[in-house]
Every structure is written in C-alpha cells, then in structure tokens.
Enzyme design. Structure first.
Site, PDB file in Angstrom:
ATOM      1  N   TYR B 226       0.881  -1.163   0.000  1.00  0.00           N
ATOM      2  CA  TYR B 226       0.000   0.000   0.000  1.00  0.00           C
ATOM      3  C   TYR B 226       0.917   1.211   0.000  1.00  0.00           C
ATOM      4  CZ  TYR B 226      -4.356  -2.493   1.115  1.00  0.00           C
ATOM      5  OH  TYR B 226      -5.456  -3.286   1.082  1.00  0.00           O
ATOM      6  N   ASP B 254      -6.778  -0.359  -5.646  1.00  0.00           N
ATOM      7  CA  ASP B 254      -8.239  -0.257  -5.583  1.00  0.00           C
ATOM      8  C   ASP B 254      -8.732   0.227  -4.233  1.00  0.00           C
ATOM      9  OD1 ASP B 254      -7.790  -2.433  -3.984  1.00  0.00           O
ATOM     10  OD2 ASP B 254      -8.761  -3.878  -5.306  1.00  0.00           O
ATOM     11  N   HIS B 343     -10.916  -6.527  -4.959  1.00  0.00           N
ATOM     12  CA  HIS B 343     -10.559  -6.628  -3.552  1.00  0.00           C
ATOM     13  C   HIS B 343     -11.512  -7.603  -2.835  1.00  0.00           C
ATOM     14  CE1 HIS B 343      -7.710  -4.269  -0.899  1.00  0.00           C
ATOM     15  NE2 HIS B 343      -8.299  -5.031  -0.001  1.00  0.00           N
TER      16      HIS B 343
END
Ligand code: HEM
Ligand code: HEM
Ligand SMILES: Cc1cc2nc3c(=O)[nH]c(=O)nc-3n(C[C@H](O)[C@H](O)[C@H](O)COP(=O)(O)O)c2cc1C
Ligand SMILES: Cc1cc2nc3c(=O)[nH]c(=O)nc-3n(C[C@H](O)[C@H](O)[C@H](O)COP(=O)(O)O)c2cc1C
Ligand SMILES: Cc1cc2nc3c(=O)[nH]c(=O)nc-3n(C[C@H](O)[C@H](O)[C@H](O)COP(=O)(O)O)c2cc1C
Ligand SMILES: Cc1cc2nc3c(=O)[nH]c(=O)nc-3n(C[C@H](O)[C@H](O)[C@H](O)COP(=O)(O)O)c2cc1C
Lengths: 438, 438, 438, 438
Positions: B226, B254, B343
C-alpha cells in the site's frame, strides 16, 4: 358564535358539528368526502377533535380547504393536550450503530404505530414498482477507474441557482405527524444544520408557516403543490408560498387519482368498526377514489402550466415525469426542472423504476437537443451512496429521498435525520473518491 | 529510557503511553488516527499492550509507521504470554472429509472468533459484488470436447519467469493472526511444500522478515504494497523487500479509501462499549474513513508508478484493475502484470465481478494490440477447480485465492492450507483432463 | 486350490486374500487401485466377501478385470445368504397413485439406503449441470396448433433399424443392485413387456449373460462400453456382446476421469471408519482419481474408433457428445448414432444442459450437410412427457432416461418400471395429440 | 317403467342401474367411460344418485349425452335433499375488506371442499403455464403519461355488437356446483346487475335453460361449446342455444384431450378407496384419457367450422388460439372473434402465457392485413386492473376471467361476484385515469 354546549347537540351523521382549535365547524357535508374516511369524523360529532386533528393536519387546514359556509365561528378557548411520543417509549440501539438507511427502516417499523407504518411503507397494488425502484439500482454495475488522484472531493451542488451541500434533498411526504409529534419541522431543522433543501408538502401535518418559521436564515425550501379543482385556492397558496420565500414551486403531476395502497387500506379497515355492512363498503371503496378529486384535480393538463407560471416568479419543477416524451414536452413548455418519479411506487403499480426512466429521459432530451433546457432530479428507491452516484452518473443533478427521511425522523427525531444525511455523505464521498465524478 | 512505573502515569486519553515489546511509545496523537479505532489503544493507556498488539501486528509495525518523535525508548524486559488457539479447542471433522473450499468456510465460521469471522468474510455495502464474484463463474458454462487423449496433463506454469506448480497463488490478506496465532507464516510454509507463490501483505500480522525467514530455499514470494502518503516509508519498504529476495512488487490500487464493510463495523461496534454517545459516533464514523488516509495515499496516480519503478529492479504488478481502459493504460505504462480484482468485494459494492471484467480486459488489450504486453492474473470468488479453468480459458495466466486460504489456515493450520491446494490441484487436473487446456 | 483355512491366514493389508463365489483371490495389489476404495477390501481380508461383493458386482467381474496371476483357484463351496429387500420393509403408497417421475423419486429417497440414494441421485460439483438438465426443458415453451385431427397417433419408432414401441430407452446406469436385490434384470424384464430397448451397462451389478438371459425372444438390447486401457479385455467383451445378440454398441466417451460427486463421497466417508488419519486421506483423495484409470482409458481418442469398429459388425453409438463440433467429427468418422449427454450431470459440472447442446448439434450437422448422416439420441433430465416431445421436436430420434428408471425399480420393482413407461406413454400421447408431431 | 325396488336388484359392476331425478338409467356400459371415473358410479349401483349427481351436473345431462337405449323410464317421485352450503358454515371477513382477486382466492381455499379447490385451482403438469399466465403480466411495465385531462373516463365497450359495461366477461368454467349449491346461475345474476356478458359452459352444473331463465331481460350471454363426436348432438345443442337467445357461439378448440391436472388427480385418488389394485390402476390411468373422447372430438379440424357455421346465424368465436398462424387461419375462415387462451394453464403445460401469445397474434394479423378481420379476446391469469389495461393496450378488445369468478362465487355468492366486478372496475378506471386509454 356557537357555544360548546350548542355544538354538542349536533352529534349525528346527519348533523355533524366539530370543534377544532377553539372554532366550530359543520362537517356534515364534508365528512362524506374526507380522504381519511367519514368514520373518523363522525367519531367526533358534537365534540372537540383538536387533539386527533392535530396529529395529522396543520391548524390552517380548515381555512385552506373547508368551504366558508361551514365555518361556524369561535367557541370557548381550551388548551389542547400535548402528544406523547412512541419513539421514546421504545428501546432503540444507539444512533451511532445505525450504518445505513435499512437500519433506520427496521427500527421505524418497531417504533411507528401500525397505521403510520402502513401509510409510510406501502406502495400500490402488488408493490412491484416499489420493489423495482431500489432493485433497479442493484442491477446497475460500476466500472471503477484506478490511479486517479481523489484526495479532494467537493460534494456541493447548485440546484436552480440555490447552493446545496450535497446533491440530495428531502422530498415532500404527507402526514409527518404520524411519525413524529412535531411533524415536518423536524425535517426542516435537520435540513438546515446539514445544508440541504427541504421540499414542503401541500398535505403536511405542519402548516407552511410553521415550516418556514423553523428554518435557518440562509436555508432554502421548495414548495410542493397539488393543484386544487378550485383554482383560486391554488393561486392563494402559491402566492403565499412565494411571499414566505420558498425558492421553487414543485407541481406533482402523477396523482390525478390516488393509488390503491392496499396495505394501508387494510390497516384502515381494521381500525374501522367490524360492524361495517358489506353493501355499504362497495360504495365506500368507490368513494375513496372519488373523494380525493376535491383536493387534486384530475383534469390538470399542460395548458394549466401557463396560469400556474403566471401567478408567481418562482421557477417551476414538475414532479412525476415517467417517460422521455413527457420530459421533452416539459422542456418545450419552458419548465425549469423535472423530477423523474413514480411517487415512490405509491401510484400506478408496474410503472417502471425511476432510474430506468432516467436513462430514457436523458436520451430523449439529447435527441431533441434539449439536454441543457432543464435540470433533472430523480426520486424513488434511493437507499445507498452508490445509488446516488449512479443517478448522477446517468444524468441527474440531484436526488430526493422520501421514506428514509420519514424513518429516520420517526425513530430518532432530528438527530436521526442529521445522521442519515451524514451516512449519505460518507457513502457519497466514498463513491466519489473511488470513482471520481463531480 | 522510561521505566514501566513512569509509563503507568501516562494513562489517560490526553496523555497516553503504551509499552509494546519492551519499548515505550507515546500514542496520544496516533490513537485518534488508529485504523482499528482509538478505543482499543486507550484501553492500554499506561499499560503493556504487547499481547493484544501481537495478535494483529508484526513487531516492526512501530518502526515502519509511528513517527520517530513518539518512540520513547526501551523499558524493562518482560516475556509476553503465549497465545492459545481457538482452533484446537473446537471439535472439527477429520481433514480428509473436507472436499471443497465451502467445507473449509463452514468450519472456519465455527472456529473463528466473531470479530475474525466478520473481518474475513465481510464485503462492502450489500455484498452484491462479493456474491457476484463467485456467482458469475456459475453462469459460465463449459463445452467439453471428447475423444482427446488426456492421459498426461502438466499443471505447472511460469509467472513473471518464476515457476509455480500450479496456476494458483496465495493472495495478500491482512491480519492473519486473527485467524491463526502464528499468522501468515503458516501460509508461507504450506506454499513452500506445495510449490506455489505467496503474496506477502503490507498489513500482515507477521513482519516481512518473519515470512521470508519461514520460506524454503527455492520458494518464491511477491510483496504487496500500500503506497504511504509518506513516500520515504514506501521507498524504504520496497528496498527492504527487494533485498529480502521477493520476486515481484504488487501495488494495490483499488483502495484509495477503505470500503465500508458493515458486517465488520457492527461487530466492532458491539465489542465497543454500549455507553457510546450518539453524537460522538457521528465523528467516529467519519473518522474511520479519514484515518486510513495516513496509511494509504488517496492521491496515488499513474505518475507515481514512475518513481515506484525507479526505486527497485523488481517487476511491477498492479492489483485492482477493473476495466479494459485501465488495463491498456497499465500496458502502455510498461507494467509487467496486472491483477483483475475488486478486492474480494470489500471495496466498492456493485462493482462488476472479476471474471466479467477479465473478458473486457482481454478484448481491450487485443484491440490495442497489447495482448502480449503483460501477464494477466485475477482474484475474487474463485472457489472451484472449474472456476480456475474458466479464468485460464478466458485469458488469465494464474488466479489468486484469498478467503479460502484464510479459512483453511484458521480451521486446520498448515495441513489445512496444503489440503486446500491439493483439492484445487485435483479439481484442476480433472478439468484439464476433461477439457484439455494447458 | 487353496482351502478356506489357508485363506484365513492372509488377512492383513500387506497380504490380503479374499473368497468370492467360492474362489480365492489375492487382492493385495488390486486393493490399492480399487475404485470403491481399499477400506472395503481390507475389511474382508482373509474372509468370504461374496455377500458384500454381490451387492455391487456381477459374478464375472473377476474374470473380466483381475489379472490372471491373482486368481488362486476354487475353495470349498458355500451358499451365499439371500439379500433382503428394503423396498418391501417400507410402507409405500399404491403404485396407481404414482402420477409422474417425481413421485417415484420421492419414494425412492425413502426406500433406498443412504449410500444408494447418494450414489444414484448425486451429480458432480455444485450439481449445477444436474439441475440445468431438467430446468432447461422448463424454459422451452410450446406453441400448440389447434383444429388438427389428432384422433390417431402412432408413438412407435425405429432406432438403428430396431423397432421400439416408444421413442424412449433405458440408458446404462451402474450398480443396479444398490437399488434392487435382483439388479438390472428387473429393467430387462420391464423393457421386454413394454417393448422398449435397454442399454446394458459395463459396470452393471448383473452380468451381461444374466441380462441377456432375462430378455424376451424378440426384445432388443444395446451394450454400453467403457474402453479399458487393456485393449484385449475390450475386444473380448465386444465380441461376447455381439455373440449374445445385442443390437448396437454404445461407447461412453465423457468419462476420461470420473466426476467428483461430493454427496456420494460424503456418504462413503461416513461409512468408512472415523479413525482415518488426515494425512492418509490426502493420498486417498488423489488415489481415487488415479485408480479408475485402470478401468477407463483416459487416452481414448478418435483414432481408437477404427479398431473398435473393426472388431464387430455392430452399429456404433457414441455416448457423451457435448458440442456441435464433436457431432460433426462423429458423423465424419462414420458413426451410426450419437447420444448427447453430460452423463446426467455426474461428470464435469457447469457443462451445458443436454437439450441446449441438442440445438447446437442439429445446427452444426445441418451446416455441414450431415443432418442425415447419423441418428441423434439424448439423455439427461428428461422427466415429463413434454420433455420427450421437446427433444423430438428439436431433432432427437429418441431419448434415454436414467435415474427415473432406477427410482421406479428401487421403489416398486418391475411393476414400477412398467408403470413409469406407461406414464411416459400417456404424457407422450397427450403431447402428440395436442401438438401433432410424429 | 321400472320401480325403485326393481332398480335395487341391479347393484353390481356388471349390472348397474341408477335413479336420477326420479328416472332410472342402465349405466353398466357408460360407467367405464365416465370422465369422472367409474368408482363414483358403482358406489350408487342400485341406488338413487340424485343428490351426488346434482352437485356436478345439470338435470338435462342424461338427455344430452346418454344413449337412448340406456334410458329405462320414470320411477316413483322423491324430493331430493337440499344441499348445505359450506360457505355459510365458515367464518369469512366482511366482503368490504376484500380488496383484490387474491383475497377472494385465499378465502375460497378455506371455504371450498378439498376436491372443489383441487378442481378449480389446478393446472396441468408442473403448473408452469398456470404461473406464467399471471406472471407474464407482471413483467410488462407501464409508461404513464402526465398532464392529460382524465376527469371523465368511459369504460363501456361493444363486443360483437353487444354492449358491455366493461371490457370484462365471465368465461366458461365447468362444474359450478362444486363451489356453490346453486351453481352457475349465481354468475348469471351478478353479470346481470353489473351489465357484463356471461359465457355459458357446455359442462355447467346448471342447464342452459336454467342459466337463460336467470338472466335479466336485456342481459347478454354467449354459449361455449365442446364439439361432440356425435355431430347430431352438437347440432341440436347449437340450435337450442340460438333459440334461447344467446348472442354468440364459442367453440373451445384447445382440448382435443383433457390436460393432466395432477393436483386434481391426487385428491380424486385419495377420495377413491385405498384398496385399489396397482394393476387395475394402470388401465384406469389410460382409461381416463380415452373416456373423454366420447364427449370431446379429437378429430375436430378447420373443415368442421363450415358445418358449425351452417347450422345457426350466431357469430362464431374460437376459444383456445395459441399462435399467430392459427389466428390468421381463423380470420381467413371468416370467424368473427378469437379468444387467446391456454385454458387457464389446464391443458398443455409449458404452453406460452396468453399475453405473450397476444403480442404474436396482433403482429401476425397485421402482417397479413387482417387486423380488422376479427375481434380479439384473451383469458388466463388476469388478476389486476393493470392486467386488463395491458391486455387492451396490446390489442385485445375484452378479457375473460375464470377462477376469480369461481372464487368470488364460492366464498360470497352473488354479492361476491358483484364486488369482484366493482374492484375490476375501480382498478380499471384508475388505470384509465392514469394512462388515458379507451
Ligand atoms: C377541512 C378539514 C379536513 C381536511 C381538508 C382534511 C384532509 C385530509 C387529507 C387530504 C387526507 C389524506 C392524506 C393522504 O392519505 O394522502 C386526510 C387524512 C386524514 N384526516 Fe383529514 N382532513 C380534514 C379534517 C379532518 C378532521 C376533522 C380529522 C379528525 C377529526 C381528520 C383526520 C384525518 C385522518 C385520521 C386521516 C388519515 C391519516 C392516515 O392514516 O392516512 N381530518 N385528511
Ligand atoms: C503504530 C502502531 C499501530 C499501527 C500502525 C497500527 C495499524 C493498524 C491498521 C492499518 C489497522 C487496520 C487493518 C484493516 O482493518 O484493514 C489496524 C487495526 C487494528 N489494530 Fe493497530 N496499529 C497500531 C497500533 C496498535 C496497537 C498499539 C494496538 C493494540 C494495543 C492495535 C490494535 C489493533 C486492532 C485491535 C485492530 C483491529 C483489527 C480488526 O478487527 O480489524 N494497533 N491497526
Ligand atoms: C408516506 C409518503 C407520503 C407522500 N406524500 C407525497 C405528497 O404529499 N406529495 C408528493 O408529491 N409526493 C408524496 N410522496 C412521494 C415522495 O415525494 C417521493 O416521490 C417518494 O417517496 C420517493 O420514493 P422513496 O420513498 O423510495 O424515496 C409521498 C411518499 C410517501 C412515502
Ligand atoms: C480479510 C481480507 C483482507 C485483505 N487484505 C488485503 C490487503 O491487505 N491488501 C490487498 O491488496 N488485498 C487484500 N485483500 C484482498 C485480497 O487480496 C483479494 O483481492 C481477495 O480476497 C480475493 O477474493 P477472495 O477472497 O474471494 O478469493 C484482503 C481480502 C480479505 C478477504
Ligand atoms: C447412478 C448412475 C450410474 C450411471 N452409470 C453409467 C455408466 O455406467 N455408464 C454410462 O455410460 N452412463 C452412466 N450413467 C449416465 C446415464 O447413462 C445417463 O447419461 C444419465 O443418467 C441421464 O440422466 P438422467 O439420470 O437425468 O436421466 C449413470 C447415471 C447414473 C444416475
Ligand atoms: C375450473 C375450471 C373449469 C373450466 N372449464 C372450462 C370449460 O368447461 N370449457 C372451456 O372452454 N374452458 C374451461 N375453462 C377454461 C376457462 O374458460 C378459461 O380459459 C380460464 O379459466 C382462464 O384462466 P383464469 O382462470 O386464470 O382466469 C375452465 C377453467 C377452470 C379454472
């Protein structure tokens, strides 16, 4: 100027006087046409009906709709009892645990009286359109883009020149006091703190004066209108609304006759006496459909828009457009905005969902090169931030919510309505961030 | 170098010190932004939080994310208690009776604590995308050919040059210790014995060092990232991962904002105190959405890929592509592989199912003559050997599984994960035999 | 020539002798490859297994499949016990009250032992294809013509030159003695009295000799064949079948590997011991898939059809065609008839329904001008007279039914099977009368 | 002229005399062909069957269908017992609370005897067509126009020159006395007071004379005809109907063989003795299908229409058209009107819904430039005012309702039927007002 003693003598179906807010009225004629049924009125023949009346209607109802000849004058003054609130008597989870509109709905179902629940929640016929309104959104799938900077998102919008913190407004819904003892002013206050527009209903339980009085200085309101067969009444109310400062006039055009909401009819029937004769009921059924015609004119047509526009300077919004052709007619008639709506599935069952119509409307307007001629709003079945996003993506400028606000108001009052707007806001920001659309 | 006695004095919301792994930290500021909520941190104000902390986070979490100014230095050393495992306390059927991923799921539901189950199983909104992910596979029908020699079938594959025994990998999923006291290293070991790739998550409960240490010599891993608003933190972690020998870098794109997983929020709410004030909660709701922005940068955009590529020699994989257009952009940006993923239905609800997007992506790439520009992987809803087969037949080179591995790990540990891979293998061979596809 | 006493000494996994029909066999090697699992064989190590064996297999099974080196010779003769029939022990409604195939199914569910029910009723995977097979018929709607003289209707048909009273045949289904103590001869007899064709299965519980012996003089049978990796075994059985007078050879081509029927596996697992070690089971799972390859050759391909055709004069039918392309290949290969079938949803799940494939097949043949090259049959999900009618209207010459016959046989024996054929007949005449189609 | 004593002697299957309405008949031969089964007749061998007979058939049934040779002459006169009505024994909500056709249905389910309910409510096969009939309406969505003056709406219509207050008629349904002791005359009377047309069924429980006698002077009726294999019987009845003043002749053409209504068969079976032998039942099943052919001619074809037209001056309506092609044939044959109908889902299951066929029919007629050649009616699944509206909007001139009238009659008698018509009226007016269609 009749005394209360005198009123008491007129206590039969054939001679029915009633005291409301310290004034006496002869309702003998009117009772037969009362949209809420004649039963409830006969119950108060010869009595003071103020408490019951106030649960549903604003104090100025009589002045606006009852023929002058039936006003009998003032009686002795008596203070009305104060209403208790069901809401507070029933244990509810803390507001912070309410995550979405469905949570409000399930609590409202507990909190509301059976007849209020029936009136608010019902749709017409088999409730196919009612279901479709929301389901249609679930069938529209998203196409999120990635790697787009969504750090800052502005969710404010201008509706007919009036700023709104969000592309959401509170649509008009009748009989607010069924859900909350204070009625629609609760919605007014929450709209104020959150910076969104409230649409004031003709058939509100509060008077328009009360709702205007309850707003913050800069807060904007629209006024929803049912056109009366008596045009003068309608002109009066339009001009009053303009004077009170509302920003737009919304004419509801999808109710030339009220829809048959059977869930609601059943509850009403049960509350009525079991001694009802079968034969009588035939006419009563027919009657219900007829009676409302005294309040909403079934002859209303495109021509009427001219004199409606003529009697004020307010921008005009048509509420209840359900196909592309009529949207084009509206644009050609110089209307400022339309609301695509099937009245929340309460009118003609198996009408198409609002969002399906939206797609037809934007195409029809584009096809006639009228896409910039008016603003498009939509209501019906909007329950999720993603629904709002989809409506905007498909061409609406703002969306109205009806039942969710009633449920939030009925279960938690003003705080509930404010919380609902925040949830909408959250979801919406989330959508915007994920998808980057204005 | 504060003593434990001194830490005990800083035990309020306004002054909140905590000891973790024998070091003291001032979490007064951080608590407000903690993605897991401030409550859990305040509970340990002035205390040693090592046990609780270790259930969710790796030891190096502080070094990676907490500002240096809040590190207060070492305290006296104390051994942490060892965690007990729920798994062993609960009667489970013999592993050999587990025939498919759904069996693992139903046992995991029993074995997991309610909050772990909520965190793992939940999707966002009405979980429409979560359902669609798998359902969409069920709507794709097969066309088996007959009289083809399928005696020998090779199921191995090369992913970005790394050999894998199967076209399956373990995708990144956060907070592994919610499901198993040892956390993600369990997945590492099973991936090793079965010869498939594990994707290491940024938000793992184990540290990357632990997961790398647990692997077999020849075993390959990818690292999921991330991107942090603080670019330096991100560059550090990328370079560390490269040095530790991971084979590729996976950037998750996402989640500019974390999805609203209401099932999870409800459990968290119940675990929190019932005394929560409604008004406070408003901000808390808004807060949750804001806080994560300190860990995942919502401003991440295509430009950032350049410096990300610049700081290592690892091939780059984008995780979270959801339409053909973005797949083309990725190929044009020189990305080595993309993962089509929503996700696992945890981000934007009513996004399309992964396998539906797959079909759009392969067409879009072909249309732009980019079909060989990058490798395509896919995750979301893969539960059957036939799902794997369909994804490959439609153009994917490999598929990732998330929840099934969490459920297998939580219910039977390493043996469970190995068994799951065998089932996938069996089904897959079966498919291959029946249908003859590489 | 071993004595029973001697056999008793070979009673372990590593040295496992068994007596069946008064002959001794060394099953030490074979047990590991037994498609029904090794457990059941080890249970009889050193013992007489005739009773249990007879429930599933015909007496000549050993001669056909067990390597000669493991035949140990005759032992002392003992009469086997006679099987009791569950059918008679359980109260059933009178046969005349059975109106359709679903009625038979629901009674069979009661009458059958749990493992028989699991074996007969199960489909592979999530049983999507199993459901689709019948559901697909329900989605095909009729277009009845009126005012057509339908006084006389002829329902007889010629299949590969053999007359049949109806366009229905009994398809091959294995292990008939699970459902009825006498096994498949029950079907033979009913087919005889009603004048329809029976397809004799390779894996029947009765031997082919028994089934041929049970037929009426003029009665016709087909022989269904699984091609063995040992071609000689296959040639022998083909030539035997031809000599016994069967009218056609049906080669099943949709089972290069047996489908995973999990409902069936679960029942088998429960019947097996609870002490099964988890690790052992891994291999056992893999084992099951491998073992069957000793009986059904996964390398079978179009080329093999040549030597199959060469070793007899029987017309050849391919059972298991699932797409238009393979139907064309079959026609080009000179095959006399094809059966569109997905093995009753027992092989590859999410394969298309048989009737959907039928439509593709007739179009593909027409497109290649091969519509008259072969006869088309279909099986899978046929449960109503209207299903039969639809299959014929869409181009099939006859239809096979599998489970309905098993259920009728298991619940009412021969009478049940006859009754089922009458119901089919009735419905069919009705259809024909209403719709006028041959 | 046999005495009742003499009749008593003929009391066996082989010699079966029965007294009905004081006349004796030899039913030995007829019993075997009785469409209602032989059991019920044998039960009255040697006895007076008037009470039971009257529950189902009109007094003139014998004269119309039983061969003269079996009429034995009058016996001593005895008054029949009067039937009790279940309706009055069962508590029902007041009629005024009945809001729609579904309400009638649910009450009728309580009020009717199990066999009456089974006969009225059942459809053939899996009742797929029965369901589709109504469901298909729910899938047709409305497109309401707004701002159209709908103050006045005229709902009357002319059907083949006969005025009707509404575009609704009561279609033919057999065996009215199963639902109400007075039978179809109840429908006659309600149709009279409400000004709509009743279609008199051939197989009514009342005689045509009774139904004609029960009508008001100006009231119009149609006569529904099943063509008998004995053409003379048919000619007689046509000429009688014409003389009695019916306005049109309706020939039902969708029943060359009666549908298998299994729900109905099950109830019949249970009412029959449990001692039925399985073998006997085989033939009985076949028998039922055969027997009806003595009443309804399966050889009826387009040619027959000529002599049917020739024997009266009545306009001819064909009931049971199910595709565009046959509608065109009807128009070319000079037929005055067609009824699109699948017999309420009681004949061939998986036939298309009536409203789906309607759309094909109007297109086919238009395509052949025959759109004005005949009037189009439709029945099947019409349950809501919106259904009526949709049928008219799609090209029908009127709609028939079957079960709703049976249910209304069975639960509330004449008042119920009248109330049902009002509900239809209400809804219809509502539709018309909302949508403005004639
Ligand atoms: C001029 C006097 C009145 C007017 C114009 C009036 C108007 C209306 C209207 C338009 C409705 C229907 C709203 C809807 O369903 O959409 C209604 C409902 C009702 N009214 Fe009145 N009303 C009057 C007097 C009264 C009085 C005197 C009472 C009580 C004593 C009363 C009690 C009710 C009740 C109980 C309902 C039904 C609320 C519900 O459950 O939907 N009204 N009224
Ligand atoms: C620098 C220190 C910390 C960091 C950076 C950090 C980071 C995070 C993050 C990113 C999550 C959210 C994961 C997700 O939902 O996707 C999380 C959740 C959580 N954290 Fe921390 N955390 C820190 C300290 C702590 C401490 C000191 C504790 C306990 C004493 C703690 C307990 C938890 C818990 C209970 C959760 C929620 C797990 C769940 O149910 O989802 N954390 N943390
Ligand atoms: C209880 C209730 C009362 C309503 N009353 C009015 C009204 O008086 N005037 C009007 O124009 N619309 C009225 N509506 C329709 C709403 O303005 C709006 O079209 C609808 O509620 C939107 O659908 P939703 O409830 O699904 O959000 C009412 C709706 C409800 C639910
Ligand atoms: C409990 C859980 C945690 C997850 N955490 C992460 C994460 O930290 N980073 C990430 O890129 N994806 C994460 N994902 C998404 C997975 O990588 C993957 O896209 C998804 O689980 C695939 O769907 P499946 O669970 O249906 O197989 C998570 C998924 C789950 C279920
Ligand atoms: C219990 C059972 C056993 C079967 N055994 C065989 C077999 O040995 N050989 C074969 O070719 N097909 C076999 N089949 C498949 C059937 O021949 C046929 O394709 C299928 O049953 C048709 O579907 P239905 O059961 O829905 O009618 C079997 C089917 C069932 C249900
Ligand atoms: C109980 C019952 C008996 C019927 N008997 C006849 C009949 O004798 N002749 C006929 O033409 N149609 C008959 N019909 C068919 C009806 O005329 C009509 O086609 C059908 O009921 C329309 O569907 P609905 O019941 O859904 O309104 C019968 C239908 C029912 C339900």
């Amino acid at each position: 100027m009749p005394s209360r003693n005198e009123v008491e003598l007129h206590n039969s179906h054939k001679d029915c006087w009633v005291v409301i807010h310290n004034k006496a009225y002869n309702l003998t004629e009117f009772a037969k046409e009362h949209p809420g049924g004649s039963k409830i009125i006969y119950k108060f023949a010869g009595k003071d009906a103020t408490n019951e009346f106030s649960k549903f209607h604003p104090p100025d109802m009589m002045d606006r709709f009852l023929k002058k000849e039936f006003h009998l004058g003032s009686t002795e003054t008596i203070q009305p009892n104060s209403c208790k609130t069901r809401m507070e008597a029933i244990p509810r989870p803390p507001l912070s645990s309410i995550l979405n509109t469905f949570d409000f709905e399930s609590i409202a179902k507990e909190v509301l009286s059976p007849d209020a629940w029936a009136y608010y929640s019902s749709g017409s016929g088999d409730e196919i359109t009612l279901q479709e309104n929301h389901q249609a959104f679930n069938r529209i799938f998203m196409k999120p883009r990635v790697l787009v900077n969504v750090k800052k998102v502005d969710t404010s919008v201008e509706l007919l020149g009036t700023a709104s913190a969000l592309p959401i407004y509170i649509t008009a819904t009748a009989l607010g006091k069924l859900g909350h003892p204070e009625g629609e002013v609760v919605l007014t206050r929450a709209a104020g703190t959150r910076g969104i527009i409230q649409m004031i209903p003709t058939l509100a339980s509060c008077s328009i004066d009360e709702m205007v009085a309850a707003k913050l200085p800069q807060q904007a309101q629209w006024f929803q209108l049912y056109v009366n067969p008596n045009r003068n009444l309608t002109i009066d109310i339009i001009q009053k609304a303009e004077k009170l400062g509302v920003k737009a006039l919304v004419v509801t055009i999808d109710a030339p006759q009220l829809g048959r909401r059977e869930k609601d009819m059943r509850v009403k029937f049960e509350n009525d006496a079991p001694d009802v004769q079968a034969t009588e009921s035939l006419s009563r059924n027919e009657g219900a459909a007829r009676a409302i015609a005294h309040f909403i004119d079934p002859s209303l047509s495109w021509d009427d828009l001219k004199w409606i526009k003529a009697c004020s300077n307010l921008p005009l919004i048509l509420k209840g457009i359900q196909c592309g052709e009529d949207a084009v007619l509206a644009a050609q008639a110089g209307i400022e905005a339309i609301i695509i709506s099937n009245h929340g599935g309460r009118q003609l069952d198996t009408s198409r969902s609002a969002v399906e119509v939206l797609q037809e409307v934007t195409q029809a307007l584009k096809h006639s090169k009228l896409e910039n001629a008016l603003e498009i709003y939509i209501d019906g079945g909007i329950r999720r931030g993603t629904d709002i996003f989809k409506a905007l993506a498909l061409g609406a400028k703002a969306v109205g919510l009806g039942r969710p606000f009633l449920y939030a108001m009925s279960s938690y009052g003003q705080r509930g309505v404010e919380h609902l707007i925040v949830i909408g806001l959250n979801d919406r920001i989330y959508c915007a961030k994920s998808l980057k659309l204005p």
